[in-house]
Design an enzyme around this catalytic site. Sequence first.
Site, mmCIF file in Angstrom:
data_model
loop_
_atom_site.group_PDB
_atom_site.id
_atom_site.type_symbol
_atom_site.label_atom_id
_atom_site.label_comp_id
_atom_site.label_asym_id
_atom_site.label_seq_id
_atom_site.Cartn_x
_atom_site.Cartn_y
_atom_site.Cartn_z
ATOM 1 N N PRO A 11 0.796 -1.221 0.000
ATOM 2 C CA PRO A 11 0.000 0.000 0.000
ATOM 3 C C PRO A 11 0.831 1.276 0.000
ATOM 4 O O PRO A 11 1.877 1.356 0.650
ATOM 5 C CB PRO A 11 -0.814 -0.104 1.306
ATOM 6 C CG PRO A 11 -0.061 -1.072 2.145
ATOM 7 C CD PRO A 11 0.573 -2.040 1.198
ATOM 8 N N ASN A 12 0.327 2.229 -0.759
ATOM 9 C CA ASN A 12 0.866 3.598 -0.856
ATOM 10 C C ASN A 12 2.172 3.695 -1.647
ATOM 11 O O ASN A 12 2.663 4.797 -1.878
ATOM 12 C CB ASN A 12 1.053 4.223 0.546
ATOM 13 C CG ASN A 12 -0.256 4.316 1.282
ATOM 14 O OD1 ASN A 12 -1.218 4.868 0.750
ATOM 15 N ND2 ASN A 12 -0.342 3.749 2.478
ATOM 16 N N ARG A 19 5.255 10.966 -2.230
ATOM 17 C CA ARG A 19 4.911 10.581 -0.862
ATOM 18 C C ARG A 19 6.127 10.771 0.057
ATOM 19 O O ARG A 19 7.146 10.097 -0.122
ATOM 20 C CB ARG A 19 4.498 9.108 -0.856
ATOM 21 C CG ARG A 19 4.267 8.545 0.508
ATOM 22 C CD ARG A 19 4.223 7.022 0.490
ATOM 23 N NE ARG A 19 3.988 6.535 1.821
ATOM 24 C CZ ARG A 19 4.215 5.300 2.209
ATOM 25 N NH1 ARG A 19 4.655 4.399 1.348
ATOM 26 N NH2 ARG A 19 3.996 4.939 3.449
ATOM 27 N N TYR A 24 11.182 8.708 1.556
ATOM 28 C CA TYR A 24 11.156 7.679 0.507
ATOM 29 C C TYR A 24 11.826 8.100 -0.798
ATOM 30 O O TYR A 24 11.942 7.297 -1.715
ATOM 31 C CB TYR A 24 9.703 7.245 0.233
ATOM 32 C CG TYR A 24 9.036 6.653 1.464
ATOM 33 C CD1 TYR A 24 9.513 5.486 2.046
ATOM 34 C CD2 TYR A 24 7.939 7.285 2.060
ATOM 35 C CE1 TYR A 24 8.915 4.948 3.178
ATOM 36 C CE2 TYR A 24 7.330 6.759 3.192
ATOM 37 C CZ TYR A 24 7.823 5.591 3.744
ATOM 38 O OH TYR A 24 7.235 5.061 4.866
ATOM 39 N N ASN A 75 8.109 -5.601 -1.066
ATOM 40 C CA ASN A 75 8.011 -4.449 -0.177
ATOM 41 C C ASN A 75 6.541 -4.379 0.220
ATOM 42 O O ASN A 75 5.705 -3.878 -0.541
ATOM 43 C CB ASN A 75 8.448 -3.155 -0.866
ATOM 44 C CG ASN A 75 8.401 -1.977 0.104
ATOM 45 O OD1 ASN A 75 7.853 -2.081 1.204
ATOM 46 N ND2 ASN A 75 8.967 -0.855 -0.303
ATOM 47 N N ALA A 78 3.077 -0.935 4.766
ATOM 48 C CA ALA A 78 2.588 -0.993 6.150
ATOM 49 C C ALA A 78 2.069 -2.379 6.540
ATOM 50 O O ALA A 78 2.019 -2.705 7.732
ATOM 51 C CB ALA A 78 1.505 0.059 6.343
ATOM 52 N N GLU A 99 12.826 -9.570 1.517
ATOM 53 C CA GLU A 99 12.041 -8.460 2.074
ATOM 54 C C GLU A 99 12.785 -7.158 1.752
ATOM 55 O O GLU A 99 14.001 -7.084 1.911
ATOM 56 C CB GLU A 99 11.922 -8.609 3.587
ATOM 57 C CG GLU A 99 11.160 -7.466 4.219
ATOM 58 C CD GLU A 99 11.435 -7.303 5.708
ATOM 59 O OE1 GLU A 99 12.453 -7.808 6.209
ATOM 60 O OE2 GLU A 99 10.620 -6.631 6.347
ATOM 61 N N HIS A 101 12.652 -2.720 1.923
ATOM 62 C CA HIS A 101 12.069 -1.437 2.323
ATOM 63 C C HIS A 101 12.976 -0.318 1.855
ATOM 64 O O HIS A 101 14.211 -0.432 1.941
ATOM 65 C CB HIS A 101 11.915 -1.338 3.846
ATOM 66 C CG HIS A 101 10.996 -2.376 4.397
ATOM 67 N ND1 HIS A 101 9.629 -2.306 4.272
ATOM 68 C CD2 HIS A 101 11.260 -3.535 5.046
ATOM 69 C CE1 HIS A 101 9.085 -3.367 4.825
ATOM 70 N NE2 HIS A 101 10.051 -4.141 5.298
ATOM 71 N N ARG A 108 12.796 3.693 12.867
ATOM 72 C CA ARG A 108 11.659 4.620 12.809
ATOM 73 C C ARG A 108 10.707 4.418 14.006
ATOM 74 O O ARG A 108 11.156 4.033 15.068
ATOM 75 C CB ARG A 108 10.968 4.466 11.446
ATOM 76 C CG ARG A 108 11.900 4.834 10.281
ATOM 77 C CD ARG A 108 11.213 4.725 8.936
ATOM 78 N NE ARG A 108 10.082 5.645 8.842
ATOM 79 C CZ ARG A 108 9.148 5.565 7.873
ATOM 80 N NH1 ARG A 108 9.256 4.632 6.937
ATOM 81 N NH2 ARG A 108 8.149 6.422 7.856
#
Length: 146
Positions: A11-12, A19, A24, A75, A78, A99, A101, A108
């Site tokens: 998502p996103n 964004r 990012y 990725n 969330a 995985e 990111h 974070r």
Amino acid sequence: MSKTLYILNGPNLNRLGTRQPEIYGTVTLDEIKGCCAELVSAAGLDLVFRQSNAEGELVSQVQQAADSASALIINAGAYTHTSIALHDALKLMSQPVIELHLSNPAAREVFRQTNYVAPAATASICGFGAMGYEMAVTAALKLVKI
Ligand code: DQA
């Protein structure tokens, strides 16, 4: 049959470029896709590159990858921090799972410290921004011995 590398985005991530660029970066998902496509095609593999905002859709795509991919890069956005369904789907995979990111979630917010993807992955790449996709593709190609 030709080998296929799956890259799934949660998502996103369709909003990359605008964004929270301070976190990012400014590279768009389309630009990332183009770069991954070049690397994968140069290695003689096929690429499936998808993005979805829907958890169930991502679960279905992981199931497809389990049936037909040589390796999966994910990725999960969330859903990394919330989705047991995605964890269970990833556990269907016998192929390498990387995985990925853009940011480093470990550095974070506290709510990003929960991770349901990492325990089902072969390896993780975090914190390198868009370059992480290139790194993940390069690693996946080595893992499938191209
Ligand atoms: C992300 C990190 C996640 O915590 C966040 O929810 C995202 C993007 C990353 O690529 O850095 O959507 O997966």
